[in-house]
Motif scaffolding. Structure first.
Motif, PDB file in Angstrom:
ATOM      1  N   GLU A  78     -21.763  -7.351  37.372  1.00 31.44           N
ATOM      2  CA  GLU A  78     -21.595  -7.470  35.931  1.00 31.44           C
ATOM      3  C   GLU A  78     -22.858  -8.083  35.341  1.00 31.44           C
ATOM      4  O   GLU A  78     -23.466  -8.969  35.941  1.00 31.44           O
TER       5      GLU A  78
ATOM      6  N   SER B 294     -14.816  -6.131  32.437  1.00 35.14           N
ATOM      7  CA  SER B 294     -14.672  -7.184  33.431  1.00 35.14           C
ATOM      8  C   SER B 294     -14.186  -6.590  34.747  1.00 35.14           C
ATOM      9  O   SER B 294     -13.161  -5.906  34.788  1.00 35.14           O
TER      10      SER B 294
ATOM     11  N   SER C 278      -5.666  -8.682  33.382  1.00 37.64           N
ATOM     12  CA  SER C 278      -6.504  -8.450  34.561  1.00 37.64           C
ATOM     13  C   SER C 278      -5.641  -7.876  35.676  1.00 37.64           C
ATOM     14  O   SER C 278      -4.410  -7.988  35.645  1.00 37.64           O
TER      15      SER C 278
END
Length: 645
Positions: free
Chosen positions: A119, A149, A197
């Motif tokens: 990332e 993410s 997530s």
């Protein structure tokens, strides 16, 4: 990073005014991206005196490469942290990424190790893009505009899950892809909020366990069918239960850390059909903060946060017995990752050790150090260990903090002190390596205190919720006042020379202390700080706004808006009577730069002193060493002028 907001006083006399014909001392060059408004130039001699303390490094453990059994660590040799490969214990750190921006989050595909994903954002914007790395070059796999993410990999490394705001710029939808084929990326779960997530893929990859963080006190779990996109709630979402980790064992058992039925996070298993939580292993009195499951499912390595100190244990799944790794000193464990061959990788730091990577043998519990980060040539054995200061606050609530005292043999008499309040507020000060602050304690004789006021993590779910909402917010401010009063009675501290600093939420506390405790403090240094809760909530990035409303209050509700305005430091800016230093990241997506601009303008309009330092290429978390160093030096000048003069 602790060393950005960690600041103190230079114990040197203030330079006298220059006489006729005298030249000003040589100044340290200011990085081009920094705008110093009302901040004096940094003398080159000051920079030189601190240099060894600024040249320490860390090596954060990131994970293992299953293909060659090497470690992946994040460390800095230039201006920013980059990913490095370490082939063997104490081997050379081979740099893999070479970017102008920091690269500290990534990993090799489990099972195969044939591709590495990372990332990276630009200028601290936190609008991360996902890249595949090959031959030192990065190939972008995301759209270059949205916020993305990386989440979980499947165990065989064929799939990776990530969240992205690409659909509407706000909601964290769930995507799945084979990173070897970027065109395979597909929307697997559409959501209408943020905080989502993917915790892990089921062994057969037909579904994934998904989490939504509603607040630090509440996590909702879902079963996401990867074929249909159907999201099925797991457990009773009407209950306030938090999960700090979740993972699949090879046999499909779901292990979690949860505060279900307890005030602390416990290790246990979860029934995906009912959501029932079953504690496993020894009863712990403190939070289980991290864990990982061995590749064969025989054991689990987990860390317990005992009043800020990490204890690493190995749970034998079959017997339920646990062994403690006693070879680690008092310190803090970061990431835990068990290699396919059984070695347990961890990151670890302590007062006398910069963050480094280690492995533990699961049979013998022997600890092997893989990296030994440089500390500027300094002897880390000189660094002081903290002492725990415990108090009862205004309402009888027990809390504590870590006090680092200078060596009394070198610095006799009463010492000045700086209190540093953490951000979050869902965070916790712990006995870690202090970095540049060691210069302040070891060379300048300034004591440093790190309080864990109500709302801090690590002390149970009751404690973390004591500051929630606008009507409880100032209770944590009162906690600061009690700590200041207790420290003022310490015969080894000089109560006439106390200062206070903090960043992010700690920056709000810094402003609040300036308004409430002007009689107890000489000066305040506030970094990326909230000055007005209403304008903060209205201007923080949309993807994080709902989560912050749960913590601070909802500015759309008239009663809460009135209270938020009442407790905002900007409302009481006339009460800021002592000098203020404000540090800002121009690209901050969390606390917009406007929060700093308005308080600086208001203080100056009232005739007060306000220094202002702005980094045009940084956001909330500063990642460029040249900026961090110059900010540290400027902070020393501030404390020299207003704390120790």
């Amino acid at each position: 990073m602790r060393y950005l907001a960690v600041v103190a006083a230079l114990a040197l006399p203030i330079a006298p005014a220059l006489g006729a014909g005298e030249e000003a001392p040589a100044a340290e060059p200011k990085p081009a991206a920094l705008v110093a408004d009302g901040v004096p130039a940094v003398p080159a001699a000051l920079a030189a005196s601190t240099r060894p303390y600024l040249e320490y490094r860390t090596a954060a453990f990131v994970g293992w490469n299953p293909a060659d059994r090497s470690m992946l660590v994040a460390t800095r040799f230039g201006n920013t942290a980059q990913l490095h490969r370490v082939a063997r214990p104490l081997g050379a750190r081979e740099q893999l990424t070479f970017e102008a921006e920091p690269v500290a989050h990534g990993g090799w595909a489990p099972g195969t190790g044939d591709v590495m994903l990372i990332e990276k954002d630009i200028g601290g914007s936190e609008f991360y893009q996902i890249f595949a790395m090959k031959d030192g070059r990065l190939t972008m796999l995301t759209d270059g505009k949205s916020r993305n993410s990386l989440d979980a990999w499947s165990k065989d490394g064929s799939l990776v899950a990530f969240t992205s705001t690409r659909r509407n710029g706000r909601d964290n939808d769930i995507y799945v892809m084979d990173p070897r084929d970027p065109a395979s990326a597909r929307l697997a779960g559409q959501v209408d909020s943020n905080g989502w997530s993917v915790a892990g893929f089921a062994p057969d990859k037909s579904w994934a366990l998904v989490t939504r963080s509603a607040s630090v006190e509440k996590t909702d779990l879902f079963r996401l069918d990867l074929a249909s996109g159907k999201m099925t709630p797991v457990g009773d979402h009407g209950k306030k239960i938090a999960f700090s980790g979740a993972a699949f064992a090879p046999d499909g058992t779901i292990w979690v850390a949860s505060d279900a039925g307890s005030d602390v996070q416990r290790l246990g298993t979860l029934d995906p059909a009912t959501g029932a939580f079953t504690p496993r292993g020894p009863a712990e009195k403190w939070d289980v903060e991290a864990f990982d499951i061995s590749g064969d499912g025989r054991f689990i390595a987990y860390a317990v946060n005992e009043a800020g100190v990490s204890r690493l244990r190995l749970l034998d799944v079959a017997s339920g017995r646990a062994r403690t790794v006693d070879a680690l000193p008092a310190g803090v464990i970061g990431h835990i990752d068990i290699a396919p061959w059984g070695a347990i990788g961890i990151g670890f730091t302590s007062a006398r050790s910069a963050a480094d990577a280690y492995s533990i043998d699961p049979e013998t519990l022997a600890v092997t150090r893989w990296t030994q980060s440089e500390t500027g040539g300094l002897d880390v054995a000189r660094n002081v260990e903290p002492e725990l200061v415990s108090i009862k606050s205004f309402d009888g609530t027990a809390m504590s903090g870590f006090l680092y005292r200078p060596d009394p043999a070198k610095f006799p008499g009463k010492r000045p002190l700086i209190m540093h309040v953490h951000g979050g507020p869902e965070s916790q000060w712990r006995p870690e390596y202090l970095g540049s602050t060691n210069y302040i304690v070891n060379e300048l004789g300034v004591a440093y205190f790190y309080p864990n006021v109500r709302g801090s993590t690590g002390y149970g779910k009751r404690f973390v919720g004591l500051d929630n909402g606008p009507f409880k917010r100032e209770d944590s401010v009162k906690d600061m006042g009690v700590f200041l009063d207790v420290l003022a009675k310490d015969t080894r501290l000089d109560a006439s020379r106390f200062g206070l600093t903090g960043r992010s939420y700690g920056g709000y506390m810094c402003y609040a202390a300036a308004t409430h405790f002007a009689d107890k403090l000489r000066a305040n240094l506030c970094v990326v700080a909230i000055s007005d809760f209403v304008t903060f909530l209205e201007n923080t990035q949309e993807y994080r706004r709902d989560l912050r409303r749960v913590e601070y209050g909802d500015e759309r509700d008239p009663a809460q808006r009135r209270k938020l305005t009442e407790i905002s430091p900007l409302t009481r800016v006339a009460d800021i009577r002592k000098p203020l230093f404000v540090v800002t990241g121009a690209n901050d997506p969390r606390v917009p730069a406007s929060e700093a601009d308005q308080v600086v303008a208001a203080v100056r309009k009232g005739g007060g002193t306000a220094w202002h330092l702005v980094a045009t290429n940084e956001g909330h978390q500063w990642g460029k060493k040249e900026n961090v160093d110059y900010t540290f030096w400027s902070s020393l000048l501030f404390w020299q002028t207003y704390l120790l003069n």
